[in-house]
Write a protein that holds these residues in place. Sequence first.
Motif, PDB file in Angstrom:
ATOM      1  N   ARG A   1      -8.927 131.305 130.763  1.00 21.14           N
ATOM      2  CA  ARG A   1      -9.213 132.161 131.683  1.00 21.14           C
ATOM      3  C   ARG A   1      -8.742 131.427 132.854  1.00 21.14           C
ATOM      4  O   ARG A   1      -8.215 132.316 133.876  1.00 21.14           O
TER       5      ARG A   1
ATOM      6  N   ASN B 174      -4.279 132.139 123.578  1.00 19.73           N
ATOM      7  CA  ASN B 174      -5.284 132.410 122.566  1.00 19.73           C
ATOM      8  C   ASN B 174      -6.596 132.902 123.839  1.00 19.73           C
ATOM      9  O   ASN B 174      -7.687 132.204 123.621  1.00 19.73           O
ATOM     10  N   LYS B 175      -5.872 133.980 124.134  1.00 17.50           N
ATOM     11  CA  LYS B 175      -7.225 134.889 125.041  1.00 17.50           C
ATOM     12  C   LYS B 175      -6.709 136.435 124.324  1.00 17.50           C
ATOM     13  O   LYS B 175      -7.145 138.042 125.350  1.00 17.50           O
TER      14      LYS B 175
ATOM     15  N   LYS C 297     -12.928 131.726 118.057  1.00 14.89           N
ATOM     16  CA  LYS C 297     -12.749 130.758 118.634  1.00 14.89           C
ATOM     17  C   LYS C 297     -13.603 129.760 119.426  1.00 14.89           C
ATOM     18  O   LYS C 297     -15.174 130.702 119.938  1.00 14.89           O
TER      19      LYS C 297
ATOM     20  N   ARG D 182     -12.966 126.695 124.534  1.00 16.00           N
ATOM     21  CA  ARG D 182     -11.424 127.251 124.365  1.00 16.00           C
ATOM     22  C   ARG D 182     -11.150 128.333 125.469  1.00 16.00           C
ATOM     23  O   ARG D 182     -10.096 128.146 125.407  1.00 16.00           O
ATOM     24  N   LYS D 183     -11.900 128.822 125.024  1.00 22.76           N
ATOM     25  CA  LYS D 183     -11.680 130.627 125.759  1.00 22.76           C
ATOM     26  C   LYS D 183     -12.244 130.580 127.466  1.00 22.76           C
ATOM     27  O   LYS D 183     -11.133 131.120 127.904  1.00 22.76           O
TER      28      LYS D 183
ATOM     29  N   LEU E 217     -11.409 136.826 119.126  1.00 24.47           N
ATOM     30  CA  LEU E 217     -12.105 135.412 119.982  1.00 24.47           C
ATOM     31  C   LEU E 217     -13.044 135.198 119.687  1.00 24.47           C
ATOM     32  O   LEU E 217     -13.904 134.535 120.181  1.00 24.47           O
TER      33      LEU E 217
ATOM     34  N   THR F 295     -16.133 128.303 122.955  1.00 26.52           N
ATOM     35  CA  THR F 295     -16.300 129.263 123.722  1.00 26.52           C
ATOM     36  C   THR F 295     -16.111 128.206 125.463  1.00 26.52           C
ATOM     37  O   THR F 295     -15.264 128.457 125.932  1.00 26.52           O
TER      38      THR F 295
END
Length: 67
Positions: A47, A30-31, A38, A42-43, A35, A40
Amino acid sequence: MAKIKTKTHSGAKKRFKMTASGKVKYQKTNKRHRLTQKDTKRKRVARTVGIADSTNAPALKKLMPYL
């Protein structure tokens, strides 16, 4: 007689790396795209580096004998 070498799985070598302590690490999902919509959190979670579960690690190490 020559020793037969095992081939490294080409899909596994692209997706996994070994740590110095012998654990298997991978990049979380999911990156890549879309984006902006989505969340924040979740991102941010995506990472970080993922560590493969201890039950799956032996199978992954068998796919990558020389890494």
